[in-house]
Every structure is written in structure tokens, then in C-alpha cells.
Design an enzyme around this catalytic site. Structure first.
Site, PDB file in Angstrom:
ATOM      1  N   GLY A  28       0.834  -1.208   0.000  1.00 19.95           N
ATOM      2  CA  GLY A  28       0.000   0.000   0.000  1.00 19.95           C
ATOM      3  C   GLY A  28       0.862   1.249   0.000  1.00 19.95           C
ATOM      4  O   GLY A  28       2.095   1.176   0.133  1.00 19.95           O
ATOM      5  N   ASN A  29       0.239   2.405  -0.171  1.00 18.34           N
ATOM      6  CA  ASN A  29       0.965   3.670  -0.147  1.00 18.34           C
ATOM      7  C   ASN A  29       0.012   4.839   0.041  1.00 18.34           C
ATOM      8  O   ASN A  29      -1.193   4.701  -0.147  1.00 18.34           O
ATOM      9  CB  ASN A  29       1.838   3.845  -1.405  1.00 18.34           C
ATOM     10  N   SER A  45       9.424   3.809  -1.453  1.00 20.02           N
ATOM     11  CA  SER A  45       9.264   2.430  -1.928  1.00 20.02           C
ATOM     12  C   SER A  45       9.986   1.455  -0.997  1.00 20.02           C
ATOM     13  O   SER A  45      11.155   1.653  -0.673  1.00 20.02           O
ATOM     14  CB  SER A  45       9.848   2.324  -3.340  1.00 20.02           C
ATOM     15  N   GLY A  46       9.275   0.442  -0.556  1.00 22.34           N
ATOM     16  CA  GLY A  46       9.923  -0.688   0.110  1.00 22.34           C
ATOM     17  C   GLY A  46      10.401  -0.472   1.536  1.00 22.34           C
ATOM     18  O   GLY A  46      11.095  -1.321   2.073  1.00 22.34           O
ATOM     19  N   SER A  74       7.151   5.565  -3.891  1.00 14.90           N
ATOM     20  CA  SER A  74       6.334   4.372  -4.077  1.00 14.90           C
ATOM     21  C   SER A  74       6.232   4.006  -5.551  1.00 14.90           C
ATOM     22  O   SER A  74       6.141   4.870  -6.425  1.00 14.90           O
ATOM     23  CB  SER A  74       4.936   4.664  -3.536  1.00 14.90           C
ATOM     24  N   SER A  75       6.216   2.693  -5.817  1.00 20.45           N
ATOM     25  CA  SER A  75       6.117   2.234  -7.211  1.00 20.45           C
ATOM     26  C   SER A  75       4.770   2.604  -7.838  1.00 20.45           C
ATOM     27  O   SER A  75       4.626   2.571  -9.056  1.00 20.45           O
ATOM     28  CB  SER A  75       6.326   0.724  -7.277  1.00 20.45           C
ATOM     29  N   GLU A  76       3.784   2.965  -6.987  1.00 22.76           N
ATOM     30  CA  GLU A  76       2.481   3.371  -7.529  1.00 22.76           C
ATOM     31  C   GLU A  76       2.386   4.879  -7.762  1.00 22.76           C
ATOM     32  O   GLU A  76       1.283   5.422  -7.896  1.00 22.76           O
ATOM     33  CB  GLU A  76       1.338   2.912  -6.617  1.00 22.76           C
ATOM     34  N   HIS A  95      -3.831   3.991  -0.797  1.00 24.26           N
ATOM     35  CA  HIS A  95      -3.892   2.708  -1.497  1.00 24.26           C
ATOM     36  C   HIS A  95      -3.559   1.611  -0.495  1.00 24.26           C
ATOM     37  O   HIS A  95      -2.531   1.693   0.190  1.00 24.26           O
ATOM     38  CB  HIS A  95      -2.899   2.703  -2.659  1.00 24.26           C
ATOM     39  N   HIS A  97      -3.789  -2.826   0.623  1.00 23.69           N
ATOM     40  CA  HIS A  97      -3.996  -4.224   0.251  1.00 23.69           C
ATOM     41  C   HIS A  97      -4.819  -4.874   1.356  1.00 23.69           C
ATOM     42  O   HIS A  97      -4.518  -5.979   1.792  1.00 23.69           O
ATOM     43  CB  HIS A  97      -2.662  -4.948   0.086  1.00 23.69           C
ATOM     44  N   TYR A 116     -25.156   0.385   4.212  1.00 22.59           N
ATOM     45  CA  TYR A 116     -25.259   1.792   3.791  1.00 22.59           C
ATOM     46  C   TYR A 116     -23.917   2.519   3.776  1.00 22.59           C
ATOM     47  O   TYR A 116     -23.764   3.543   3.090  1.00 22.59           O
ATOM     48  CB  TYR A 116     -26.263   2.541   4.676  1.00 22.59           C
ATOM     49  N   HIS A 157      -5.723  -6.921  -6.978  1.00 24.36           N
ATOM     50  CA  HIS A 157      -4.669  -6.094  -6.386  1.00 24.36           C
ATOM     51  C   HIS A 157      -5.077  -5.493  -5.023  1.00 24.36           C
ATOM     52  O   HIS A 157      -4.516  -5.869  -4.016  1.00 24.36           O
ATOM     53  CB  HIS A 157      -4.276  -5.010  -7.400  1.00 24.36           C
ATOM     54  N   TYR A 210     -23.139  15.435   6.989  1.00 22.81           N
ATOM     55  CA  TYR A 210     -22.222  15.139   8.098  1.00 22.81           C
ATOM     56  C   TYR A 210     -20.809  15.593   7.799  1.00 22.81           C
ATOM     57  O   TYR A 210     -19.896  15.311   8.548  1.00 22.81           O
ATOM     58  CB  TYR A 210     -22.198  13.627   8.384  1.00 22.81           C
TER      59      TYR A 210
HETATM   60 ZN   LIG Z   1      -0.607  -2.115  -4.366  1.00 21.44          ZN
END
Ligand SMILES: [Zn+2]
Length: 219
Positions: A28-29, A45-46, A74-76, A95, A97, A116, A157, A210
């Protein structure tokens, strides 16, 4: 250090990704866009989340050029930049996982409004078609799928949520993980009842009241 406050928020919410069970290891990132400077602070990253310090958080411009920060972003990164480019109102991307959302993503199922709280993301949570992680194709698929929503699954993913702040985007990711779990569990023993479009209108209106970002415009 530029964007110290934003980088500290990334560190704090990175730890919360682990403690809220939204991801494991360095999966995730997270990113925040500083709208005035047009700079993005993004997780490196990593690097495992408990070990990230503010100086590790990478700063890039909207073209992805490194401005500050030693490790690689991050790779994303392409996915985050594509969202900020297409939806200039948003200020954060999360993001994950997370296990239940990712399970539905591997089934290729979108999440209907059985509960809801799907309304945190909109009338449903759509699924972006599969493409390799970190690829421009994945970014393009997501930008199309998330149009009109605050979250989308990435097929095979994980989950992406967006918001007007990191707090809001993170809240959406937490709620959608809950909704994904409930929907999957319900599907295991029966056929969940789906809320009507008219009821989801009422839910979305109340969420707006809200202080939740409107599901109609990703802000
Ligand atoms: Zn991912």
C-alpha cells in the site's frame, strides 16, 4: 525540510495502515498534494511503515520529478499523479492491500450497497480492470473507474480511496474494508439484500450533511 507537516502526516498514517489492519509490511501507499505548491508527498518504496521517518517521505512535482527525499518514491507514483491530474480537487490518495477489499478485487466483484456505509465511496465501489502494478495502464484504468466515486477496487490487487484530506481518504478506506468484509461474509451464507437507489440518495445526502465529501464530486 519542505512540507514537514504533510510528511509527518504520511508517517503517522503509514503506521495507522498497519494498526488498522489495512495493509501488512510495506504494501500500500499514501500521498498528500500541497495544492499551493503543486507538490506531492508520497511514501517511499519498500520501507516498512514503522521505520519511515519524515525525511524518507519523497517529494515530487506533478510530473513525478523528485524534489526532495532520498529513497525512491512508491512504485504506484503514476497512479497517485494520474488521480491528482484528473481530479484537481482531491488532496490525498490512500492505497491499501486490505484483506477483504482485496478478496473482492480478486473475484472482480464491485461492492454494491448491501451496507449503507458503501455511501462513503458513492452508490457502490467499482472495480478498475487489471493491469500490472505501477504501470501507466493501471493508473489509466483506475482514473476511469473511480469517476464519480471516492474509492475503487483494483482487480487482483487492492483498494484506492481519495479525499479532500488524508484523514478523509483514510476514513473511506477503513469503512470500505468493513463493508467489503460484511458483504463477503453475507455472500458466504446467503444473498445480501441490496439498498435501493432512492435509499442510497438519502444516505448520500446525509453523508454530505455530516461533512463527508460528496460522492458525486471527488473532493
Ligand atoms: Zn498495491
Amino acid at each position: 525540510m519542505m512540507l514537514r507537516e504533510e510528511r509527518e502526516r504520511i508517517v503517522e498514517f503509514g503506521k495507522r495502515l498497519i494498526t488498522s489492519a489495512l495493509t501488512t509490511g510495506s504494501g500500500g501507499n499514501l500521498s498528500i498534494l500541497d495544492g499551493a505548491r503543486q507538490l506531492v508527498a508520497i511514501t517511499p518504496s519498500g520501507v516498512p511503515y514503522p521505520e519511515i521517518v519524515a525525511g524518507d517521505v519523497v517529494l515530487v512535482d506533478l510530473q513525478g520529478r523528485a524534489v526532495e527525499g532520498k529513497p525512491r518514491p512508491s512504485s504506484e507514483l503514476p497512479l497517485h499523479l494520474a488521480l491528482y491530474e484528473r481530479y484537481p480537487q482531491i488532496r490525498a490518495v490512500v492505497h491499501t492491500h486490505s484483506v477483504y477489499a482485496t478478496t473482492l478485487a480478486c473475484l472482480g466483484w464491485e461492492i454494491p450497497p448491501a451496507h449503507y456505509l458503501v455511501g462513503c465511496a458513492g452508490r457502490k465501489v467499482p472495480v478498475a480492470p487489471y493491469a500490472t502494478f505501477g504501470s501507466p495502464e493501471l493508473a489509466a484504468n483506475l482514473v476511469r473507474a473511480i469517476d464519480g466515486y471516492q474509492a475503487a477496487l483494483l482487480a487482483n490487487h487492492g483498494l484506492v480511496s481519495i479525499g479532500a484530506s488524508l484523514e478523509k481518504a483514510f476514513h473511506v478506506a477503513e469503512e470500505i474494508e468493513f463493508v467489503a468484509r460484511v458483504y463477503l461474509q453475507a455472500k458466504m451464507v446467503g444473498e445480501p439484500a441490496i439498498l435501493s437507489a432512492a435509499e442510497m440518495d438519502r444516505v448520500l445526502e446525509k453523508f454530505t450533511g455530516y461533512g463527508q465529501p460528496s460522492a458525486k464530486s471527488p473532493s
